[in-house]
Design a protein around this motif. Structure first.
Motif, PDB file in Angstrom:
ATOM      1  N   ASP A  44       0.830  -1.207   0.000  1.00 36.22           N
ATOM      2  CA  ASP A  44       0.000   0.000   0.000  1.00 36.22           C
ATOM      3  C   ASP A  44       0.861   1.253   0.000  1.00 36.22           C
ATOM      4  O   ASP A  44       0.592   2.210  -0.715  1.00 36.22           O
ATOM      5  N   GLY A  45       1.899   1.250   0.812  1.00 33.84           N
ATOM      6  CA  GLY A  45       2.732   2.439   0.959  1.00 33.84           C
ATOM      7  C   GLY A  45       3.675   2.696  -0.191  1.00 33.84           C
ATOM      8  O   GLY A  45       3.915   3.845  -0.553  1.00 33.84           O
ATOM      9  N   THR A  46       4.204   1.645  -0.795  1.00 35.17           N
ATOM     10  CA  THR A  46       5.239   1.840  -1.815  1.00 35.17           C
ATOM     11  C   THR A  46       4.777   1.572  -3.249  1.00 35.17           C
ATOM     12  O   THR A  46       5.356   2.115  -4.187  1.00 35.17           O
ATOM     13  N   LYS A  47       3.773   0.755  -3.426  1.00 32.63           N
ATOM     14  CA  LYS A  47       3.304   0.405  -4.774  1.00 32.63           C
ATOM     15  C   LYS A  47       1.932   0.989  -5.082  1.00 32.63           C
ATOM     16  O   LYS A  47       1.471   0.908  -6.210  1.00 32.63           O
ATOM     17  N   GLY A  48       1.245   1.503  -4.072  1.00 34.54           N
ATOM     18  CA  GLY A  48      -0.061   2.101  -4.302  1.00 34.54           C
ATOM     19  C   GLY A  48      -1.223   1.153  -4.116  1.00 34.54           C
ATOM     20  O   GLY A  48      -2.358   1.510  -4.400  1.00 34.54           O
ATOM     21  N   GLY A  49      -0.977  -0.037  -3.630  1.00 37.63           N
ATOM     22  CA  GLY A  49      -2.075  -0.955  -3.380  1.00 37.63           C
ATOM     23  C   GLY A  49      -1.637  -2.395  -3.346  1.00 37.63           C
ATOM     24  O   GLY A  49      -0.522  -2.737  -3.726  1.00 37.63           O
ATOM     25  N   THR A  50      -2.542  -3.209  -2.904  1.00 39.28           N
ATOM     26  CA  THR A  50      -2.314  -4.650  -2.854  1.00 39.28           C
ATOM     27  C   THR A  50      -2.493  -5.229  -4.252  1.00 39.28           C
ATOM     28  O   THR A  50      -2.959  -4.537  -5.161  1.00 39.28           O
ATOM     29  N   PRO A  51      -2.152  -6.486  -4.466  1.00 37.23           N
ATOM     30  CA  PRO A  51      -2.286  -7.065  -5.805  1.00 37.23           C
ATOM     31  C   PRO A  51      -3.691  -6.928  -6.392  1.00 37.23           C
ATOM     32  O   PRO A  51      -3.842  -6.654  -7.579  1.00 37.23           O
ATOM     33  N   GLY A  52      -4.710  -7.097  -5.566  1.00 38.85           N
ATOM     34  CA  GLY A  52      -6.083  -6.973  -6.057  1.00 38.85           C
ATOM     35  C   GLY A  52      -6.379  -5.586  -6.594  1.00 38.85           C
ATOM     36  O   GLY A  52      -6.994  -5.427  -7.649  1.00 38.85           O
ATOM     37  N   LYS A  53      -5.938  -4.556  -5.887  1.00 38.58           N
ATOM     38  CA  LYS A  53      -6.136  -3.179  -6.355  1.00 38.58           C
ATOM     39  C   LYS A  53      -5.373  -2.939  -7.650  1.00 38.58           C
ATOM     40  O   LYS A  53      -5.899  -2.329  -8.578  1.00 38.58           O
ATOM     41  N   ILE A  58      -6.629   0.248  -9.855  1.00 37.05           N
ATOM     42  CA  ILE A  58      -6.858   1.328  -8.897  1.00 37.05           C
ATOM     43  C   ILE A  58      -5.643   1.460  -7.992  1.00 37.05           C
ATOM     44  O   ILE A  58      -4.861   0.510  -7.834  1.00 37.05           O
ATOM     45  N   ARG A  59      -5.465   2.651  -7.437  1.00 38.76           N
ATOM     46  CA  ARG A  59      -4.267   2.923  -6.646  1.00 38.76           C
ATOM     47  C   ARG A  59      -4.625   3.845  -5.489  1.00 38.76           C
ATOM     48  O   ARG A  59      -5.495   4.704  -5.614  1.00 38.76           O
ATOM     49  N   ILE A  60      -3.924   3.671  -4.388  1.00 36.84           N
ATOM     50  CA  ILE A  60      -4.084   4.526  -3.217  1.00 36.84           C
ATOM     51  C   ILE A  60      -3.079   5.659  -3.334  1.00 36.84           C
ATOM     52  O   ILE A  60      -1.890   5.414  -3.521  1.00 36.84           O
ATOM     53  N   VAL A  61      -3.569   6.895  -3.215  1.00 33.26           N
ATOM     54  CA  VAL A  61      -2.689   8.059  -3.303  1.00 33.26           C
ATOM     55  C   VAL A  61      -3.006   9.024  -2.169  1.00 33.26           C
ATOM     56  O   VAL A  61      -4.083   8.972  -1.572  1.00 33.26           O
ATOM     57  N   ASN A  62      -2.055   9.923  -1.900  1.00 33.68           N
ATOM     58  CA  ASN A  62      -2.293  10.965  -0.907  1.00 33.68           C
ATOM     59  C   ASN A  62      -2.960  12.157  -1.590  1.00 33.68           C
ATOM     60  O   ASN A  62      -3.327  12.086  -2.759  1.00 33.68           O
ATOM     61  N   GLU A  63      -3.076  13.253  -0.867  1.00 33.34           N
ATOM     62  CA  GLU A  63      -3.774  14.427  -1.404  1.00 33.34           C
ATOM     63  C   GLU A  63      -3.065  15.049  -2.605  1.00 33.34           C
ATOM     64  O   GLU A  63      -3.682  15.727  -3.414  1.00 33.34           O
ATOM     65  N   ARG A  64      -1.756  14.802  -2.741  1.00 32.53           N
ATOM     66  CA  ARG A  64      -0.989  15.328  -3.876  1.00 32.53           C
ATOM     67  C   ARG A  64      -0.936  14.373  -5.059  1.00 32.53           C
ATOM     68  O   ARG A  64      -0.343  14.679  -6.084  1.00 32.53           O
ATOM     69  N   GLY A  65      -1.497  13.179  -4.904  1.00 32.69           N
ATOM     70  CA  GLY A  65      -1.483  12.190  -5.974  1.00 32.69           C
ATOM     71  C   GLY A  65      -0.269  11.283  -5.967  1.00 32.69           C
ATOM     72  O   GLY A  65      -0.043  10.555  -6.923  1.00 32.69           O
ATOM     73  N   ASP A  66       0.521  11.313  -4.873  1.00 32.01           N
ATOM     74  CA  ASP A  66       1.723  10.481  -4.752  1.00 32.01           C
ATOM     75  C   ASP A  66       1.409   9.217  -3.950  1.00 32.01           C
ATOM     76  O   ASP A  66       0.371   9.110  -3.296  1.00 32.01           O
TER      77      ASP A  66
END
Length: 115
Positions: A44-53, A58-66
């Motif tokens: 989640d922290g380094t790749k933007g999500g688990t394999p399913g995401k 889809i990807r998890i990002v912060n308010e700046r899109g990183d």
């Protein structure tokens, strides 16, 4: 979550039961669970999500899109546990909020986006 259960959960469960029956030590089951939690937080922290995401695009990002980084991924994971403790209300929030964020996203200030 279903894809993650298939990709991470089933192999982890097989390893857990294999270790338990091979050694007779229940505590080894917890080590595998801890490894899955650490892997989930790291992904989640380094790749933007688990394999399913990532498979779903889809990807998890912060308010700046990183990428959110490990500390925010830990905070988000704690938020997920809290959402589960309150009978899933934190997940239900996703359906009723403007930006489709759950409690865990509000806590960690994250967004789930399509890439």
């Amino acid at each position: 979550m279903i894809l993650d259960a298939l990709i991470l959960g089933i192999p982890a469960a097989l390893i857990q039961f294999g270790l338990m029956f091979a050694t007779g030590m229940m505590s080894l089951m917890y080590m595998v669970s801890l490894a899955v939690v650490v892997l989930t937080i790291w992904l989640d922290g380094t790749k933007g999500g688990t394999p399913g995401k990532l498979i779903l695009g889809i990807r998890i990002v912060n308010e700046r899109g990183d990428f959110i980084g490990i500390p925010m991924a830990i905070l988000r994971y704690i938020g997920k546990m809290l959402s589960g403790f309150i009978l899933g209300i934190g997940y239900l929030m996703i359906a009723f909020t403007k930006e489709k964020q759950g409690l865990h996203d509000y806590i960690a200030k994250t967004h789930v986006i399509y890439v």
